[in-house]
Design a protein around this motif. Structure first.
Motif, mmCIF file in Angstrom:
data_model
loop_
_atom_site.group_PDB
_atom_site.id
_atom_site.type_symbol
_atom_site.label_atom_id
_atom_site.label_comp_id
_atom_site.label_asym_id
_atom_site.label_seq_id
_atom_site.Cartn_x
_atom_site.Cartn_y
_atom_site.Cartn_z
ATOM 1 N N CYS A 28 -6.391 -32.377 -18.193
ATOM 2 C CA CYS A 28 -7.611 -31.880 -17.547
ATOM 3 C C CYS A 28 -7.381 -30.492 -16.967
ATOM 4 O O CYS A 28 -8.196 -29.574 -17.155
ATOM 5 C CB CYS A 28 -8.064 -32.816 -16.432
ATOM 6 S SG CYS A 28 -8.730 -34.394 -16.977
ATOM 7 N N LEU A 29 -6.278 -30.323 -16.241
ATOM 8 C CA LEU A 29 -6.029 -29.045 -15.581
ATOM 9 C C LEU A 29 -5.718 -27.941 -16.582
ATOM 10 O O LEU A 29 -6.135 -26.796 -16.396
ATOM 11 C CB LEU A 29 -4.911 -29.192 -14.547
ATOM 12 C CG LEU A 29 -5.285 -30.070 -13.356
ATOM 13 C CD1 LEU A 29 -4.093 -30.265 -12.426
ATOM 14 C CD2 LEU A 29 -6.468 -29.518 -12.600
ATOM 15 N N ASN A 30 -5.014 -28.283 -17.659
ATOM 16 C CA ASN A 30 -4.744 -27.285 -18.690
ATOM 17 C C ASN A 30 -6.053 -26.810 -19.313
ATOM 18 O O ASN A 30 -6.259 -25.602 -19.497
ATOM 19 C CB ASN A 30 -3.801 -27.863 -19.752
ATOM 20 C CG ASN A 30 -3.406 -26.838 -20.777
ATOM 21 O OD1 ASN A 30 -4.247 -26.242 -21.458
ATOM 22 N ND2 ASN A 30 -2.114 -26.619 -20.909
ATOM 23 N N ARG A 37 -12.022 -26.633 -24.444
ATOM 24 C CA ARG A 37 -12.652 -27.948 -24.617
ATOM 25 C C ARG A 37 -13.959 -28.031 -23.829
ATOM 26 O O ARG A 37 -14.798 -27.166 -23.948
ATOM 27 C CB ARG A 37 -11.673 -29.069 -24.240
ATOM 28 C CG ARG A 37 -10.336 -29.024 -24.948
ATOM 29 C CD ARG A 37 -10.435 -29.420 -26.376
ATOM 30 N NE ARG A 37 -11.032 -30.758 -26.444
ATOM 31 C CZ ARG A 37 -10.776 -31.633 -27.378
ATOM 32 N NH1 ARG A 37 -9.930 -31.367 -28.308
ATOM 33 N NH2 ARG A 37 -11.374 -32.793 -27.371
ATOM 34 N N HIS A 38 -14.110 -29.032 -22.981
ATOM 35 C CA HIS A 38 -15.376 -29.217 -22.262
ATOM 36 C C HIS A 38 -15.585 -28.206 -21.132
ATOM 37 O O HIS A 38 -16.656 -28.180 -20.531
ATOM 38 C CB HIS A 38 -15.491 -30.651 -21.733
ATOM 39 C CG HIS A 38 -15.632 -31.658 -22.828
ATOM 40 N ND1 HIS A 38 -16.830 -31.941 -23.430
ATOM 41 C CD2 HIS A 38 -14.713 -32.422 -23.458
ATOM 42 C CE1 HIS A 38 -16.656 -32.846 -24.373
ATOM 43 N NE2 HIS A 38 -15.377 -33.151 -24.403
ATOM 44 N N GLY A 86 -13.597 -37.497 -16.808
ATOM 45 C CA GLY A 86 -12.420 -37.471 -17.675
ATOM 46 C C GLY A 86 -12.537 -38.394 -18.870
ATOM 47 O O GLY A 86 -13.215 -39.417 -18.826
ATOM 48 N N VAL A 87 -11.841 -38.023 -19.926
ATOM 49 C CA VAL A 87 -11.845 -38.835 -21.137
ATOM 50 C C VAL A 87 -11.282 -40.226 -20.873
ATOM 51 O O VAL A 87 -11.619 -41.182 -21.569
ATOM 52 C CB VAL A 87 -11.076 -38.143 -22.285
ATOM 53 C CG1 VAL A 87 -11.781 -36.870 -22.712
ATOM 54 C CG2 VAL A 87 -9.643 -37.846 -21.901
ATOM 55 N N ILE A 116 -20.966 -34.107 -16.689
ATOM 56 C CA ILE A 116 -20.672 -33.814 -18.090
ATOM 57 C C ILE A 116 -19.547 -34.753 -18.492
ATOM 58 O O ILE A 116 -18.512 -34.828 -17.807
ATOM 59 C CB ILE A 116 -20.236 -32.335 -18.280
ATOM 60 C CG1 ILE A 116 -21.405 -31.416 -17.924
ATOM 61 C CG2 ILE A 116 -19.751 -32.097 -19.707
ATOM 62 C CD1 ILE A 116 -21.069 -29.949 -17.923
ATOM 63 N N GLN A 117 -19.750 -35.474 -19.584
ATOM 64 C CA GLN A 117 -18.714 -36.375 -20.045
ATOM 65 C C GLN A 117 -17.710 -35.581 -20.877
ATOM 66 O O GLN A 117 -18.053 -35.019 -21.901
ATOM 67 C CB GLN A 117 -19.305 -37.515 -20.875
ATOM 68 C CG GLN A 117 -20.080 -38.495 -20.019
ATOM 69 C CD GLN A 117 -20.580 -39.675 -20.805
ATOM 70 O OE1 GLN A 117 -20.016 -40.053 -21.817
ATOM 71 N NE2 GLN A 117 -21.661 -40.276 -20.340
ATOM 72 N N GLY A 118 -16.492 -35.529 -20.362
ATOM 73 C CA GLY A 118 -15.424 -34.867 -21.100
ATOM 74 C C GLY A 118 -14.726 -33.818 -20.268
ATOM 75 O O GLY A 118 -15.330 -33.153 -19.420
ATOM 76 N N THR A 119 -13.447 -33.703 -20.527
ATOM 77 C CA THR A 119 -12.606 -32.710 -19.878
ATOM 78 C C THR A 119 -11.775 -32.029 -20.972
ATOM 79 O O THR A 119 -12.084 -30.944 -21.395
ATOM 80 C CB THR A 119 -11.707 -33.346 -18.802
ATOM 81 O OG1 THR A 119 -11.029 -34.483 -19.358
ATOM 82 C CG2 THR A 119 -12.500 -33.748 -17.579
ATOM 83 N N HIS A 120 -10.728 -32.709 -21.435
ATOM 84 C CA HIS A 120 -9.867 -32.116 -22.456
ATOM 85 C C HIS A 120 -10.016 -32.852 -23.773
ATOM 86 O O HIS A 120 -10.717 -33.812 -23.879
ATOM 87 C CB HIS A 120 -8.407 -32.103 -22.010
ATOM 88 C CG HIS A 120 -7.821 -33.464 -21.777
ATOM 89 N ND1 HIS A 120 -7.242 -34.207 -22.767
ATOM 90 C CD2 HIS A 120 -7.755 -34.216 -20.650
ATOM 91 C CE1 HIS A 120 -6.813 -35.349 -22.251
ATOM 92 N NE2 HIS A 120 -7.114 -35.388 -20.966
#
Length: 120
Positions: A28-30, A37-38, A86-87, A116-120
């Motif tokens: 997520c942080l990357n 990504r998202h 998060g995923v 929003i659905q999604g992070t990485h």
């Protein structure tokens, strides 16, 4: 600009508590740091990551969980506008949200915070 200050989007990330047993948050942080990504929509914008928080676990109803209500109060008081889910909060097979995370999403929406659905 508001009151001579830049308008900065305030973002938070919500993850699954159970996933914390195997997750460092690095994915997520990357993705946030590289605006990939998202998070790609924030590239070139003023945006800050204000919070990284977790659900309070399976078996707890977020709507009556004082801890979760306190977390959402805090997000709201800090001006968070968008929470990325998060995923880890989605079932791999169906991409459906965990029922508790879905309730938290509804609680966020009722406070005017988009998700929003999604992070990485």
């Amino acid at each position: 600009e508001e009151n001579g200050e830049r308008c900065m989007k305030k973002i938070a990330i919500l993850t699954c508590l159970d996933a914390c047993q195997v997750c460092t948050g690095a994915g997520c942080l990357n993705a946030w740091n590289s605006k990939s990504r998202h998070f790609a929509a924030y590239a070139g914008e003023e945006a800050s990551l204000e919070a990284f928080f977790h659900c309070n676990g399976c078996g707890k109803d977020p709507e009556t969980d004082g801890g979760m209500i306190e977390k959402l109060d805090r997000l709201q008081s800090t001006g968070v506008e968008t929470v990325h889910i998060g995923v880890c909060a989605m079932k791999r097979e169906t991409k459906a949200l965990c029922p508790n995370i879905a309730k938290i999403q509804d609680m966020l929406h009722s406070r005017g915070i988009q998700t929003i659905q999604g992070t990485h």
